[in-house]
Scaffold this active site. Structure first.
Site, PDB file in Angstrom:
ATOM      1  N   GLY A 145       0.826  -1.191   0.000  1.00  0.00           N
ATOM      2  CA  GLY A 145       0.000   0.000   0.000  1.00  0.00           C
ATOM      3  C   GLY A 145       0.867   1.249   0.000  1.00  0.00           C
ATOM      4  O   GLY A 145       2.048   1.214   0.356  1.00  0.00           O
ATOM      5  N   CYS A 146       0.277   2.351  -0.400  1.00  0.00           N
ATOM      6  CA  CYS A 146       1.068   3.586  -0.520  1.00  0.00           C
ATOM      7  C   CYS A 146       1.517   4.088   0.853  1.00  0.00           C
ATOM      8  O   CYS A 146       2.685   4.462   1.030  1.00  0.00           O
ATOM      9  CB  CYS A 146       0.279   4.648  -1.272  1.00  0.00           C
ATOM     10  SG  CYS A 146      -1.395   4.936  -0.657  1.00  0.00           S
ATOM     11  N   TYR A 147       0.615   4.107   1.830  1.00  0.00           N
ATOM     12  CA  TYR A 147       1.015   4.554   3.166  1.00  0.00           C
ATOM     13  C   TYR A 147       2.065   3.619   3.777  1.00  0.00           C
ATOM     14  O   TYR A 147       3.066   4.095   4.325  1.00  0.00           O
ATOM     15  CB  TYR A 147      -0.196   4.629   4.096  1.00  0.00           C
ATOM     16  CG  TYR A 147      -1.119   5.809   3.897  1.00  0.00           C
ATOM     17  CD1 TYR A 147      -0.663   7.107   4.031  1.00  0.00           C
ATOM     18  CD2 TYR A 147      -2.460   5.615   3.613  1.00  0.00           C
ATOM     19  CE1 TYR A 147      -1.527   8.188   3.888  1.00  0.00           C
ATOM     20  CE2 TYR A 147      -3.331   6.693   3.463  1.00  0.00           C
ATOM     21  CZ  TYR A 147      -2.862   7.977   3.598  1.00  0.00           C
ATOM     22  OH  TYR A 147      -3.715   9.034   3.457  1.00  0.00           O
ATOM     23  N   ALA A 150       5.507   4.478   2.474  1.00  0.00           N
ATOM     24  CA  ALA A 150       6.104   5.695   3.047  1.00  0.00           C
ATOM     25  C   ALA A 150       6.507   5.486   4.503  1.00  0.00           C
ATOM     26  O   ALA A 150       7.593   5.891   4.933  1.00  0.00           O
ATOM     27  CB  ALA A 150       5.115   6.859   2.933  1.00  0.00           C
TER      28      ALA A 150
END
EC number: 1.2.1.38
Lengths: 342, 342, 342, 342
Positions: A145-147, A150
């Site tokens: 996932g993108c979160y 990061a």
């Protein structure tokens, strides 16, 4: 010998970004493009920024259409990947950009997604300890996932070096493309411009168990995660502010050293010079990750901050990077660390 | 055999965008980078999106520093290019991204810029009739202004086909990067976000004589231009709405045919299918131009609209495209028609 | 003795802005609030900025619910106002914020809206010659469209003083709230932020006949209008750039004088000092109109530019201003010329 | 009997917002307006949204100019207020919108501001326990910083009810107006649009000691604060995400009850219904505070989130609210809880 790639879900933001990257990938030839409700439409009407593909027409997402490719990317709604992947055969590289195969714990999956767990595939975040080896030669990849991308990149060095207590507190701001292309009233331009707002507060966001999984694996013990995502008035980008209590004896120097070591050989993660802080604009459209870390002695905490492009490194760029590893290509092929700014 | 390129004015927006493009240009090797007030600083602090150049240090803009390159790009304030160019010798390709050598009429220059006219160089808008040939093999190139690029491409087919009366009315919206990186109060984020405002109204904008020159040359007669630029709340992009009274007998079909003919072989200009309109987001970061045209029978006017990225096709992309022609490379080398969206 | 007001269509942007204004109107008491698909919902969930009304619940839009008020505002989709208005009786002041009763020419209505013409009501733009008197004491008001408000105010002084040829060329930029609150893909924040794009080009926008009607009435002859609306990346505001060929003998002074005369006694229209130009941010949330005008001698044109808040003066503010006149109140009651900036 | 108010620093964002509010305050008459570098200029050129004051001319900031007013607001750079206040006499109400008199601890002041401590005035955040009484009748008011306003209101109920451990972790996003109107390159629209970035990370922000002071006073013990401010691409608004470890035995119900109790009688703080979250757009231009709170049982933390308008409740609105108390007026006079949205 070109790698022939199909994209299932080519009309959405993840699919569009993937095509943007594949169009300039020197080893890839773009094959079938599929959509569901949009099958039969010209891509030029749906993704007007992809001029070289403007006259391509979307096909329905079926096994027949996806057959005969070396790589199939799945940019489908959560829960739909397993059925498609099964039909593709074991020799095809399947890169799932959805959540279906990210979690190892079936109970976590069922709690957060409310459906049976489909399985676990090698996790497409090569920078995590051990992840790169699992991707090399793999025929199945679960893109993070993108979160979690990061957050895991910002915090894992602190856990890998045993500098942080196992209670992470994270607040992240995401551009609106992270919420997808389906038209919902709260995502209208009129609503989001000029506004910041949180959502999924208090542990409810589906990316939370993925962060817990990643950080716990590095820490070698259970890590709790308090995660608050916020919606920011910009199309792209994630800024993740990640903090954890520093263990006794931690200093600014030991923190810096841990981060320098963790990213020394990473082609995409850039630990900024001291005094400079990440900005999402700097990684716009690129696969780069900007990271900076500080030790707040008064508060006794480590603060690690990362900036990524949620659609690039956070989704489609991470997918291409992992594909490169799976295919035995140089990991950086077709990817850039140059952002589009201002 | 790499082309060695220097960039004078590497800390500004035009210089930064040029470097972004040169970094992925397969025939170019980046040489000296200069600045004035910023000489001595790391590029990583000034252009944090250009990671591969982060550790390069700006040098002062002197003839010595710029010597020994095959191409020198000048991204300097208006009026400074001539003095630098003179010192570079006739065999170096000099690409001026400022205004100094765009205008043919010395009186126009003096009226709008208030200084002596430096001369006229081949004009770097290859899509204009006759322009491409003048650029091939040239050692001097004047890169057009961003507005004249958008406006000339939108309107010249109507004048080339004698469809329009010689009185153009143009309103264009530009992103804020067009105003440069010098900190001025009215360009603060707090001021520009959520606001549209005009400037240079009533003929005062310095790009007006350049449009008059371009359109008049195509029309074969003097064309008046009413040009109103507006500042839009976005970092990049120009949307130019260009209208002129239709000559008697003009029809929607004759207009469409003229535009199809004009752009049939152009690699960067994309005449959209009927019913689709340009959007600056679609050309973000790319060298593409989206054009659409309509004939308003009730009002008796042709409305031609173009969208470009002011920093790319409007400045640095146009500069690279022209450099390619001057060096005998394929015109599209190192350039893309793929935008970064959403 | 308070004026009791009902609002039909309280969940949309026009209805919400109207409530924002009515909440601080000293003579108005807010009565029934209705919606259709949203009936039964708390207003706090739909219009979270209207804290004093957070616990009000929307009722269905029926004659019974709307009965018993002094004023009924209709913020309904086009074509629905006539049926509702009929049921309200002749003594109730009905203020239609939709298009149904704006046009005088039934054929125009049918061409642009594709349904039978409902009629024509006094036009709620008091600044137009003759309009104020028609509104005083009226029981029916047709609130102008947002674009026609901006455009008519910018250009009518030129036509009233016979300074301009009857061929107007207009390009306007609007914030996204002008497109309403219905969720459509092209209005997503991801799509509109960072982008400018036109729509309804070539005479197709439904506000065009309204401009033709207004300007023609002032000019005393038919005026053609070439109107190009564009969507700007901001929630609110219209910037209208309006030009017309100057008649022989027109000078900068005669133009300025005509505009000073036209707006000398207007409480909401502010002709800016020479050298200063309108900005939509300056009128954010206010009923003020900023106007500036120039004479471009070289191009032979008058350029008049206005900035309004499309939801305030362009819709709900204009509605309140007209209501004040109809009720015999001071025209400025409950309205402000103070914008919210930055 | 009107209260006559002077504003020192009328050209900046804080001064402009204050004037916007004072213009509609029923008890206030606006007196002298001063600036330094801008003295002699028309306010219409500096604050074009304040139409009713357009023709006022800024005077220099001197004791003579400021004499003869009932209230003097100081919107000056940090460190300049004490000298001005001394000259105004003890009977004038002086409201300092700068930082000079906020901190009680002289050492903290000197550490964070690098100059001698000027003193401590009653703190203009009436919602804090004990603060309201100290403001009533006071002749000196220190208006809180914008971040401490948002953070203190979000967290104090948790500390007042002894629900939270004394280690707060806070990440806040602010609109760019919080950085002021001085033109700096990193605040240009081109830089901030589309970007999120942190600053003052690791305890360096000057608002940190103010939060520590406020929360510690409520908690009755020392509270550490890890505070990370971020710059968001919007002109106004603060979204503060504030978390602290929950004490043993804390439940979702006990948290909710504490917050309901804390804000039950507050006119400006609105605890949202469960399931709804704050958004800065909802409080745009208003003095309202939206608060929501959650208990994350898995992570063992309380997450309290507030949204304010940094210029309104965070600066000028808080100043007016405190002035009202000091003057014996109703606390809400001239203030609104209605936001301008969308």
């Amino acid at each position: 010998m070109a790698v022939r790639a199909a994209v299932a879900g080519a009309s959405g933001y993840a699919g569009g970004e993937l095509l943007r990257l594949l169009l300039t990938h020197p080893e890839v030839e773009i094959g079938a493009l599929t959509g569901n409700s949009n099958a039969g439409q010209r891509l030029g009407a749906l993704q007007p920024h992809l001029l070289p593909l403007a006259d391509r027409v979307l096909e329905p997402t079926t096994a027949d259409v996806l057959a005969g490719h070396d790589v199939v990317f799945l940019a489908l709604p959560h829960g739909q990947s397993a059925a498609v992947a099964e039909q593709l055969g074991p020799d095809v590289l399947v890169v799932d950009m959805g959540a279906d195969f990210r979690l190892k714990d079936a109970a976590d999956w069922e709690t957060f997604y409310g459906s049976p767990h489909a399985g676990t595939w090698p996790y497409g975040l090569p920078e995590l300890p051990g992840a790169r080896a699992a991707l090399e030669g793999s025929k199945r990849i679960a893109v993070p996932g993108c979160y979690p991308t990061a957050v895991s990149l910002a915090l894992f060095p602190a856990y890998a070096a045993s500098l942080a207590e196992p209670e992470a507190v994270i607040v992240a701001a995401s551009g609106t493309s992270g919420a997808g292309k389906a038209a919902k009233p709260h995502l209208l331009g009129s609503e989001v411009m000029g506004s910041m707002s949180p959502y999924g507060v208090g542990g409810g966001h589906r990316h939370t168990p993925e962060m817990i999984q990643n950080l716990g694996a590095v820490a070698g013990e259970a890590v709790t995660v308090s995660f608050t995502p916020t919606l920011a008035p910009m199309p792209r980008g994630i800024l993740a502010t990640c903090t954890a209590k520093a263990r006794p004896g931690v200093t600014a120097e030991s923190v810096r050293a841990a981060y320098e070591k963790a990213f020394a050989d990473e082609p995409f993660v850039h630990l900024l010079p001291e005094g400079q802080w990440p900005a999402t604009a700097s990684v716009y459209g690129s696969n780069a990750v900007q990271v900076q870390v500080a030790h707040d002695a008064a508060a006794g905490r480590i603060i690690a901050i990362s900036a990524i492009d949620n659609l690039a490194k956070g989704t489609a760029g991470g997918a291409v990077q992992s594909m490169n590893l799976a295919l035995g290509l140089d990991e950086t092929t077709g990817l850039t660390t140059i952002g589009v700014a201002p």
